[in-house]
Design a protein around this motif. Structure first.
Motif, PDB file in Angstrom:
ATOM      1  N   MET A  54       0.835  -1.189   0.000  1.00 26.08           N
ATOM      2  CA  MET A  54       0.000   0.000   0.000  1.00 26.08           C
ATOM      3  C   MET A  54       0.878   1.251   0.000  1.00 26.08           C
ATOM      4  N   SER A  55       0.386   2.279  -0.637  1.00 29.52           N
ATOM      5  CA  SER A  55       1.150   3.516  -0.720  1.00 29.52           C
ATOM      6  C   SER A  55       0.802   4.436   0.447  1.00 29.52           C
ATOM      7  N   THR A  56       1.750   5.286   0.772  1.00 32.04           N
ATOM      8  CA  THR A  56       1.538   6.268   1.833  1.00 32.04           C
ATOM      9  C   THR A  56       1.955   7.640   1.319  1.00 32.04           C
ATOM     10  N   LEU A  57       1.415   8.653   1.941  1.00 29.57           N
ATOM     11  CA  LEU A  57       1.787  10.020   1.589  1.00 29.57           C
ATOM     12  C   LEU A  57       3.174  10.331   2.142  1.00 29.57           C
ATOM     13  N   THR A  58       3.970  11.042   1.371  1.00 29.06           N
ATOM     14  CA  THR A  58       5.282  11.466   1.844  1.00 29.06           C
ATOM     15  C   THR A  58       5.100  12.584   2.864  1.00 29.06           C
ATOM     16  N   SER A  59       6.158  12.922   3.564  1.00 29.44           N
ATOM     17  CA  SER A  59       6.067  14.010   4.542  1.00 29.44           C
ATOM     18  C   SER A  59       5.707  15.330   3.873  1.00 29.44           C
ATOM     19  N   ASN A  60       6.228  15.573   2.671  1.00 34.99           N
ATOM     20  CA  ASN A  60       5.867  16.800   1.941  1.00 34.99           C
ATOM     21  C   ASN A  60       4.401  16.791   1.541  1.00 34.99           C
ATOM     22  N   GLU A  61       3.897  15.642   1.112  1.00 42.85           N
ATOM     23  CA  GLU A  61       2.489  15.542   0.747  1.00 42.85           C
ATOM     24  C   GLU A  61       1.593  15.736   1.966  1.00 42.85           C
ATOM     25  N   LEU A  62       2.018  15.190   3.115  1.00 42.32           N
ATOM     26  CA  LEU A  62       1.250  15.393   4.345  1.00 42.32           C
ATOM     27  C   LEU A  62       1.226  16.864   4.738  1.00 42.32           C
ATOM     28  N   GLU A  63       2.353  17.555   4.586  1.00 45.41           N
ATOM     29  CA  GLU A  63       2.397  18.989   4.869  1.00 45.41           C
ATOM     30  C   GLU A  63       1.469  19.748   3.933  1.00 45.41           C
ATOM     31  N   ASP A  64       1.485  19.383   2.654  1.00 46.64           N
ATOM     32  CA  ASP A  64       0.592  20.022   1.681  1.00 46.64           C
ATOM     33  C   ASP A  64      -0.866  19.760   2.027  1.00 46.64           C
ATOM     34  N   LEU A  65      -1.175  18.536   2.428  1.00 46.78           N
ATOM     35  CA  LEU A  65      -2.540  18.189   2.796  1.00 46.78           C
ATOM     36  C   LEU A  65      -2.971  18.982   4.029  1.00 46.78           C
ATOM     37  N   GLN A  66      -2.081  19.101   4.990  1.00 49.14           N
ATOM     38  CA  GLN A  66      -2.399  19.866   6.202  1.00 49.14           C
ATOM     39  C   GLN A  66      -2.668  21.333   5.864  1.00 49.14           C
TER      40      GLN A  66
ATOM     41  N   ALA B 260     -17.071  14.810  10.717  1.00 46.75           N
ATOM     42  CA  ALA B 260     -17.325  14.327   9.356  1.00 46.75           C
ATOM     43  C   ALA B 260     -16.487  13.091   9.027  1.00 46.75           C
ATOM     44  N   LEU B 261     -15.259  13.050   9.532  1.00 44.82           N
ATOM     45  CA  LEU B 261     -14.367  11.923   9.274  1.00 44.82           C
ATOM     46  C   LEU B 261     -14.539  10.801  10.300  1.00 44.82           C
ATOM     47  N   GLN B 262     -15.302  11.083  11.350  1.00 49.67           N
ATOM     48  CA  GLN B 262     -15.483  10.155  12.461  1.00 49.67           C
ATOM     49  C   GLN B 262     -14.137   9.772  13.066  1.00 49.67           C
ATOM     50  N   ALA B 263     -13.286  10.793  13.234  1.00 50.54           N
ATOM     51  CA  ALA B 263     -11.957  10.592  13.826  1.00 50.54           C
ATOM     52  C   ALA B 263     -12.068  10.620  15.344  1.00 50.54           C
ATOM     53  N   GLY B 264     -11.030  10.136  15.994  1.00 49.36           N
ATOM     54  CA  GLY B 264     -11.036  10.049  17.449  1.00 49.36           C
ATOM     55  C   GLY B 264     -10.672  11.332  18.161  1.00 49.36           C
ATOM     56  N   SER B 265     -10.183  12.328  17.430  1.00 49.04           N
ATOM     57  CA  SER B 265      -9.726  13.569  18.049  1.00 49.04           C
ATOM     58  C   SER B 265      -9.780  14.696  17.021  1.00 49.04           C
ATOM     59  N   ILE B 266      -9.780  15.933  17.526  1.00 51.45           N
ATOM     60  CA  ILE B 266      -9.740  17.079  16.620  1.00 51.45           C
ATOM     61  C   ILE B 266      -8.311  17.467  16.266  1.00 51.45           C
ATOM     62  N   ARG B 267      -7.334  16.819  16.880  1.00 48.58           N
ATOM     63  CA  ARG B 267      -5.935  17.157  16.607  1.00 48.58           C
ATOM     64  C   ARG B 267      -5.589  16.848  15.157  1.00 48.58           C
ATOM     65  N   MET B 268      -4.863  17.764  14.530  1.00 50.50           N
ATOM     66  CA  MET B 268      -4.531  17.631  13.111  1.00 50.50           C
ATOM     67  C   MET B 268      -3.804  16.314  12.801  1.00 50.50           C
ATOM     68  N   PRO B 269      -2.843  15.857  13.633  1.00 52.15           N
ATOM     69  CA  PRO B 269      -2.197  14.578  13.305  1.00 52.15           C
ATOM     70  C   PRO B 269      -3.189  13.411  13.230  1.00 52.15           C
ATOM     71  N   VAL B 270      -4.218  13.430  14.064  1.00 53.98           N
ATOM     72  CA  VAL B 270      -5.218  12.361  14.046  1.00 53.98           C
ATOM     73  C   VAL B 270      -6.067  12.471  12.778  1.00 53.98           C
ATOM     74  N   LEU B 271      -6.446  13.686  12.408  1.00 55.80           N
ATOM     75  CA  LEU B 271      -7.223  13.892  11.182  1.00 55.80           C
ATOM     76  C   LEU B 271      -6.420  13.443   9.965  1.00 55.80           C
ATOM     77  N   LEU B 272      -5.139  13.798   9.950  1.00 55.39           N
ATOM     78  CA  LEU B 272      -4.272  13.394   8.845  1.00 55.39           C
ATOM     79  C   LEU B 272      -4.112  11.876   8.790  1.00 55.39           C
ATOM     80  N   GLU B 273      -4.085  11.237   9.952  1.00 57.01           N
ATOM     81  CA  GLU B 273      -3.969   9.777   9.999  1.00 57.01           C
ATOM     82  C   GLU B 273      -5.181   9.113   9.348  1.00 57.01           C
ATOM     83  N   VAL B 274      -6.373   9.646   9.617  1.00 54.68           N
ATOM     84  CA  VAL B 274      -7.589   9.108   9.002  1.00 54.68           C
ATOM     85  C   VAL B 274      -7.504   9.249   7.480  1.00 54.68           C
TER      86      VAL B 274
END
Length: 108
Positions: free
Chosen positions: A1-13, A33-47
């Motif tokens: 499976m593919s994952t986002l690079t750190s630069n792509e994660l920064e762009d997404l954030q 909306a994402l049904q994530a466990g927290s409002i923290r950005m790292p958790v949202l990005l993980e989803v």
């Protein structure tokens, strides 16, 4: 499976923060909306990272479009204030265009 690079994660954030600001939404709204466990950005990005790993970029764009549609329907259900609707329609249109371009790029 593919994952986002750190630069792509920064762009997404950066995109998410701009999107939330533009639509007048908060990280709490995105968490719901994402049904994530927290409002923290790292958790949202993980989803979103899990979506990308499972469904690729088209799946990620589709998920964000569905969030936008949800928010638009919530705003429309209120019925009392349609002042923000043109902005929401514009941002939904932009997400739809992005999804369309991604799908075209992936066709052989």
């Amino acid at each position: 499976m593919s994952t986002l690079t750190s630069n792509e994660l920064e762009d997404l954030q950066t995109f998410l923060k701009d999107w939330l600001r533009h639509t007048g939404r908060t990280q709490a709204d995105l968490r719901r909306a994402l049904q994530a466990g927290s409002i923290r950005m790292p958790v949202l990005l993980e989803v979103l990272q899990r979506t990308y790993s499972r469904d690729g970029l088209p799946g990620l764009a589709d998920q964000l479009c569905r969030v936008e549609e949800l928010w638009q329907s919530e705003d429309g259900a209120g019925g009392s204030d349609d002042a923000g609707l043109p902005g929401l329609e514009a941002s939904l249109g932009q997400l739809d265009l992005l999804l369309q371009e991604i799908r075209q790029d992936q066709q052989p």
